[in-house]
Scaffold this motif. Structure first.
Motif, PDB file in Angstrom:
ATOM      1  N   ILE A 167       0.957  -1.217  -0.010  1.00  0.00           N
ATOM      2  CA  ILE A 167       0.160   0.065   0.206  1.00  0.00           C
ATOM      3  C   ILE A 167       0.807   1.336   0.051  1.00  0.00           C
ATOM      4  N   ARG A 189       1.195   5.131   0.472  1.00  0.00           N
ATOM      5  CA  ARG A 189       0.535   6.326   1.202  1.00  0.00           C
ATOM      6  C   ARG A 189       1.637   7.390   1.134  1.00  0.00           C
ATOM      7  N   THR A 210       5.841   3.412   1.807  1.00  0.00           N
ATOM      8  CA  THR A 210       5.108   2.114   1.268  1.00  0.00           C
ATOM      9  C   THR A 210       5.061   1.055   2.478  1.00  0.00           C
ATOM     10  N   LEU A 268      -4.594   1.375   8.915  1.00  0.00           N
ATOM     11  CA  LEU A 268      -5.063   1.532   7.687  1.00  0.00           C
ATOM     12  C   LEU A 268      -6.390   2.257   7.765  1.00  0.00           C
ATOM     13  N   THR A 269      -6.781   2.980   6.468  1.00  0.00           N
ATOM     14  CA  THR A 269      -8.154   3.615   6.291  1.00  0.00           C
ATOM     15  C   THR A 269      -8.920   2.560   5.688  1.00  0.00           C
ATOM     16  N   GLU A 314      -8.018   2.258   1.976  1.00  0.00           N
ATOM     17  CA  GLU A 314      -6.661   1.599   1.705  1.00  0.00           C
ATOM     18  C   GLU A 314      -7.143   0.169   1.764  1.00  0.00           C
ATOM     19  N   MET A 322      -7.047  -2.762  -1.144  1.00  0.00           N
ATOM     20  CA  MET A 322      -5.999  -3.841  -1.237  1.00  0.00           C
ATOM     21  C   MET A 322      -6.275  -5.053  -2.240  1.00  0.00           C
TER      22      MET A 322
END
Length: 101
Positions: free
Chosen positions: A16, A18, A22, A64-65, A68, A72
């Motif tokens: 992920i 952001r 990473t 995590l949001t 996000e 995934m």
């Protein structure tokens, strides 16, 4: 991290991103009742995507949001969902389902 074990750490197939960070792995801690508010436990056991997406932000490190989690990779989401579902089983049930080899 004291409340996670290696089985609760998920190495992501698709990291992920952001900003400039990473995230290539997440740790999931066993949720308490507060982290499960508004979630139907049977949905988690059935690995319902919406239930998993709502719970993971509450129990993940780094946090995590929901966006996000929704983005995934499906394989990573299944991996995370399996860990979450295993948290809901009693130790005796886990031993019956997954005997030590």
């Amino acid at each position: 991290m004291s409340d996670t074990t290696p089985e609760n750490v998920i190495v992501l197939d698709q990291p992920i991103v952001r900003g400039t960070t990473t995230i290539d792995q997440i740790a999931l801690r066993k949720p308490n009742a507060g982290a499960l508010r508004g979630i139907t436990l049977s949905d988690l056991l059935q690995m319902d995507v919406n239930a998993i997406v709502r719970v993971i932000p509450r129990i993940s490190t780094p946090t995590l949001t929901e966006a996000e989690v929704r983005a995934m990779d499906p394989a990573d989401l299944v991996d995370a969902g399996s860990v979450v579902a295993s948290f809901l089983l009693k130790k005796s049930m886990k031993a019956d389902l997954f005997p030590a080899t």
